[in-house]
Scaffold this active site. Sequence first.
Site, PDB file in Angstrom:
ATOM      1  N   ASP A  82       0.845  -1.200   0.000  1.00 28.82           N
ATOM      2  CA  ASP A  82       0.000   0.000   0.000  1.00 28.82           C
ATOM      3  C   ASP A  82       0.887   1.259   0.000  1.00 28.82           C
ATOM      4  O   ASP A  82       1.898   1.307   0.711  1.00 28.82           O
ATOM      5  CB  ASP A  82      -0.855  -0.046   1.278  1.00 28.82           C
ATOM      6  CG  ASP A  82      -2.031   0.894   1.237  1.00 28.82           C
ATOM      7  OD1 ASP A  82      -2.434   1.332   0.146  1.00 28.82           O
ATOM      8  OD2 ASP A  82      -2.574   1.183   2.332  1.00 28.82           O
ATOM      9  N   GLY A 198      -8.027   7.524   7.996  1.00 31.66           N
ATOM     10  CA  GLY A 198      -8.230   7.673   9.429  1.00 31.66           C
ATOM     11  C   GLY A 198      -9.692   7.756   9.840  1.00 31.66           C
ATOM     12  O   GLY A 198     -10.605   7.614   9.014  1.00 31.66           O
ATOM     13  N   HIS A 231      -9.628   4.882  -1.695  1.00 30.15           N
ATOM     14  CA  HIS A 231      -8.875   4.871  -0.432  1.00 30.15           C
ATOM     15  C   HIS A 231      -9.718   5.563   0.643  1.00 30.15           C
ATOM     16  O   HIS A 231     -10.744   6.167   0.345  1.00 30.15           O
ATOM     17  CB  HIS A 231      -7.538   5.605  -0.598  1.00 30.15           C
ATOM     18  CG  HIS A 231      -6.494   4.759  -1.253  1.00 30.15           C
ATOM     19  ND1 HIS A 231      -5.360   4.340  -0.603  1.00 30.15           N
ATOM     20  CD2 HIS A 231      -6.433   4.243  -2.507  1.00 30.15           C
ATOM     21  CE1 HIS A 231      -4.644   3.601  -1.429  1.00 30.15           C
ATOM     22  NE2 HIS A 231      -5.263   3.522  -2.597  1.00 30.15           N
ATOM     23  N   SER A 234     -13.058   3.480   5.055  1.00 33.35           N
ATOM     24  CA  SER A 234     -13.696   2.919   6.251  1.00 33.35           C
ATOM     25  C   SER A 234     -15.028   3.629   6.466  1.00 33.35           C
ATOM     26  O   SER A 234     -15.170   4.818   6.174  1.00 33.35           O
ATOM     27  CB  SER A 234     -12.796   3.098   7.473  1.00 33.35           C
ATOM     28  OG  SER A 234     -11.858   2.033   7.534  1.00 33.35           O
ATOM     29  N   THR A 277      -9.054   1.576   9.100  1.00 33.04           N
ATOM     30  CA  THR A 277      -9.606   2.155  10.334  1.00 33.04           C
ATOM     31  C   THR A 277     -10.725   1.313  10.959  1.00 33.04           C
ATOM     32  O   THR A 277     -10.768   1.157  12.186  1.00 33.04           O
ATOM     33  CB  THR A 277     -10.108   3.581  10.037  1.00 33.04           C
ATOM     34  OG1 THR A 277      -8.974   4.354   9.596  1.00 33.04           O
ATOM     35  CG2 THR A 277     -10.736   4.224  11.248  1.00 33.04           C
TER      36      THR A 277
HETATM   37  P1  13P Z   1      -9.223   4.066   6.139  1.00 30.05           P
HETATM   38  O1  13P Z   1      -8.381   4.889   7.065  1.00 30.05           O
HETATM   39  O2  13P Z   1     -10.498   4.776   5.801  1.00 30.05           O
HETATM   40  O3  13P Z   1      -9.480   2.711   6.674  1.00 30.05           O
HETATM   41  O4  13P Z   1      -8.437   3.926   4.754  1.00 30.05           O
HETATM   42  C1  13P Z   1      -7.380   3.007   4.588  1.00 30.05           C
HETATM   43  C2  13P Z   1      -6.611   3.215   3.323  1.00 30.05           C
HETATM   44  O5  13P Z   1      -6.993   3.935   2.408  1.00 30.05           O
HETATM   45  C3  13P Z   1      -5.341   2.489   3.214  1.00 30.05           C
HETATM   46  O6  13P Z   1      -4.645   2.779   2.036  1.00 30.05           O
HETATM   47  O1  G3H Z   2      -2.799   4.129   4.103  1.00 33.52           O
HETATM   48  C1  G3H Z   2      -3.304   4.249   5.209  1.00 33.52           C
HETATM   49  C2  G3H Z   2      -3.452   3.112   6.112  1.00 33.52           C
HETATM   50  O2  G3H Z   2      -4.486   3.370   7.012  1.00 33.52           O
HETATM   51  C3  G3H Z   2      -2.151   2.740   6.768  1.00 33.52           C
HETATM   52  O3  G3H Z   2      -1.911   3.444   7.932  1.00 33.52           O
HETATM   53  O4  G3H Z   2       0.515   4.086   7.885  1.00 33.52           O
HETATM   54  O5  G3H Z   2      -0.716   3.854  10.050  1.00 33.52           O
HETATM   55  O6  G3H Z   2      -0.147   1.838   8.706  1.00 33.52           O
HETATM   56  P1  G3H Z   2      -0.484   3.298   8.674  1.00 33.52           P
HETATM   57 ZN    ZN Z   3      -4.779   4.757   1.308  1.00 32.65          ZN
HETATM   58 NA    NA Z   4      -3.167   0.599  -2.058  1.00 31.47          NA
END
Ligand code: 13P
Ligand code: G3H
Ligand code: ZN
Ligand code: NA
Length: 328
Positions: A82, A198, A231, A234, A277
């Site tokens: 990611d 988030g 993205h 959540s 999230t």
């Molecule tokens: P959320 O914070 O909405 O769960 O999004 C996660 C995300 O886009 C990870 O790449």
């Molecule tokens: O890309 C966003 C995800 O929620 C990952 O978050 O960098 O805290 O692992 P993180």
């Molecule tokens: Zn993301």
């Molecule tokens: Na991704």
Amino acid sequence: PLVSMRQLLDHAAEHSYGLPAFNVNNLEQVQAIMEAAAECDAPVIMQASAGARKYAGEAFLRHLIDAAIEAYPHIPVVMHQDHGQSPAICMGAIRSGFSSVMMDGSLLEDGKTPSSYEYNVAVTREVVKFSHAIGVSVEAELGCLGSLETGQAGEEDGVGAEGTLDHSQMLTDPDQAADFVKQTDCDALAIAIGTSHGAYKFTRKPTGDILAIERVKAIHARIPNTHLVMHGSSSVPQELLEIIRQYGGDMKETYGVPVEEIVQGIKYGVRKINIDTDIRLAMTGAIRKFMFENPSKFDPREYNKPAREAAKLVCKARYEAFGCAGMA
Ligand code: 13P
Ligand code: G3H
Ligand code: ZN
Ligand code: NA
């Protein structure tokens, strides 16, 4: 088996469903996702962020996902990196065994500063070139995640632009998306439509002015054969916030991306929906509740079990809502 992202997203497009892509950092999250997938016979995308690699280490993440593949041999699993911040990071993930990478060229290598269009095209093309040569899929991003409500990038934990963004930066332009896909040949394109990472995405239940599902339609009309990625998706369920609050947590009023809005997006080309999230909220609520109700217990297995169960329920609900149950 381990499969490429492209295989799963092509299948999803063919059968008009969407796939949740869950972020993983530890054993219990991997198990929750796999148990949920097994119960509803859904294909799996697990993804690791830079923060996940820092927390768990690349070797642990890779072997956790390999363990999932070994334990559930009938379920197709994508191991996706990611938000890769540079071609070198993507190359490293591929060497470590990931079957899919995201080159997030919407930001410079610092992961904070919005980049130029030309930079984004150049780094994405480079990653596509070496990835496609060995059957690895590439997700790219055009536009910056950010809140159309406040103009803030809105990231409280490190992934995303910093500070204030223009309205136009936070909404992917359909014509530019068409040019971008043509120039880069990416397999999937993350678009900006007003979501942010988030728990604190919206101060009210979002309406069309702050969550631009209409923009998904416009982009899909322009590039119907490109798999779109949402993205910051959540849903931030109110009942999970309530459990956290009830057992001593401090969560301000906040709203996420409603599941029914995501389902609309899936009708218009959204095939991958990133969720981190919601799993965090579910696990934290369950652990807080357990600790409160069992002040004398100290075996991590005892509180990780309800946390894993709560995460599993979130995963199952998304698999079912997005239409991928029965598709493994
Ligand atoms: P959320 O914070 O909405 O769960 O999004 C996660 C995300 O886009 C990870 O790449
Ligand atoms: O890309 C966003 C995800 O929620 C990952 O978050 O960098 O805290 O692992 P993180
Ligand atoms: Zn993301
Ligand atoms: Na991704």
